[in-house]
Design an enzyme around this catalytic site. Sequence first.
Site, PDB file in Angstrom:
ATOM      1  N   GLU A   1       0.825  -1.212   0.000  1.00  0.00           N
ATOM      2  CA  GLU A   1       0.000   0.000   0.000  1.00  0.00           C
ATOM      3  C   GLU A   1       0.858   1.261   0.000  1.00  0.00           C
ATOM      4  OE1 GLU A   1      -2.938   0.069  -0.758  1.00  0.00           O
ATOM      5  OE2 GLU A   1      -3.632  -1.970  -0.402  1.00  0.00           O
TER       6      GLU A   1
ATOM      7  N   TYR B   1      -6.644   6.426   3.628  1.00  0.00           N
ATOM      8  CA  TYR B   1      -6.770   5.305   2.694  1.00  0.00           C
ATOM      9  C   TYR B   1      -5.975   4.086   3.160  1.00  0.00           C
ATOM     10  CZ  TYR B   1      -5.640   2.096  -0.923  1.00  0.00           C
ATOM     11  OH  TYR B   1      -5.432   0.925  -1.582  1.00  0.00           O
TER      12      TYR B   1
ATOM     13  N   ASP C   1     -10.171   5.152  -2.241  1.00  0.00           N
ATOM     14  CA  ASP C   1      -9.092   5.850  -2.935  1.00  0.00           C
ATOM     15  C   ASP C   1      -9.697   6.613  -4.113  1.00  0.00           C
ATOM     16  OD1 ASP C   1      -9.714   3.977  -4.777  1.00  0.00           O
ATOM     17  OD2 ASP C   1      -7.713   3.140  -4.992  1.00  0.00           O
TER      18      ASP C   1
ATOM     19  N   CYS D   1     -17.306   1.358 -20.624  1.00  0.00           N
ATOM     20  CA  CYS D   1     -18.673   1.075 -20.187  1.00  0.00           C
ATOM     21  C   CYS D   1     -19.236  -0.167 -20.873  1.00  0.00           C
ATOM     22  CB  CYS D   1     -19.569   2.279 -20.441  1.00  0.00           C
ATOM     23  SG  CYS D   1     -19.093   3.744 -19.489  1.00  0.00           S
TER      24      CYS D   1
ATOM     25  N   CYS E   1     -18.595  -3.038 -18.515  1.00  0.00           N
ATOM     26  CA  CYS E   1     -18.870  -2.824 -17.093  1.00  0.00           C
ATOM     27  C   CYS E   1     -19.905  -3.830 -16.587  1.00  0.00           C
ATOM     28  CB  CYS E   1     -19.374  -1.407 -16.862  1.00  0.00           C
ATOM     29  SG  CYS E   1     -19.664  -1.044 -15.110  1.00  0.00           S
TER      30      CYS E   1
END
Length: 304
Positions: free
Chosen positions: A48, A131, A149, A210, A213
């Site tokens: 991270e 985060y 995030d 999209c 998606c």
Amino acid sequence: MAIIVPCLSPRNDMSSICDELVVWYGHARRDLPWRAPDVTAWQILVSEFMLQQTPVARVAPIWLDWVARWPTPSATAEASAADVLRAWGKLGYPRRAKRLHECATMIATEHDDQVPHDVEVLLTLPGVGSYTARAVACFAYQQSVPVVDTNVRRVVARAIHGRADAGNPSATRDMADVLALMPDDETAPVFSAALMELGATVCTARSPKCGVCPLRVCAWRAAGHPPPAIAPRPAQRFAGTDRQVRGKLLDVLRTSTSPVPREQLDVVWLTDTAQRDRALDSLLVDGLVEQTADGRFALCGEAN
DNA sequence: GTCCGGAAAC
DNA sequence: GTTTCAGGAC
């Protein structure tokens, strides 16, 4: 007989979103090394840190070497700051490496070499913000906390609110939105990983895909993909900035095994000597570089 | 709000 | 050549 199975029955839009995300993640997830089952909480924390502002492709090889060399907080703390900076290489924002080293030291000395579970405790560690604290709590310890995030904020803005991007509203509001979507059980980590993965690979900032998606309902798509309400901030440039000069100076010191005379640093930036001096001074102030008794320069903690 | 790297995608 | 990014500290 009522069987309560959060996230697996399309009772409403919210559980539907969760369901669709998790199913999609099952086959679309990238096989990233820090997602392997035997990865420790410390190693997840390291990932991270490295992933802050840095793409996956650049982090993976550095992370693999890093966790093999320093598998625990105490092992990391025992390394010299200079070795840590060298191992960080050209990942960028080397202050992160320094903070990670400090974070390892604090965990080793104050937390019995165990990464804390509680978000509130995680937030006291250097380099760990809103985060990262929640990412560790969720991905390392399976807690049902919202992990928000930039990617998640964008997905929420689009799918839930019908806006092109997160815009001005606070991350606090976005955390509440994600909390409302989240399953409050052991599937929380998969849900959060799926949400981030969607933002990183499908619902991207520039050219969202999209067509592939997995979400059946998206407020942004339903509204006809409206453009951002506010003009995007003028992109920060890099060429010619102090950051570029700092990078060049630090690169010389990373490569050298012994302290470097001033003249060897001066040659990396000849166009603006005042800027070069300012950059070197800021590296000293940040504790990344130190000056030896004879006036030469080296990575901080070189002797340790 | 500003600063802090670097490389790959446009 | 310019834009684009998986944050945190101050």
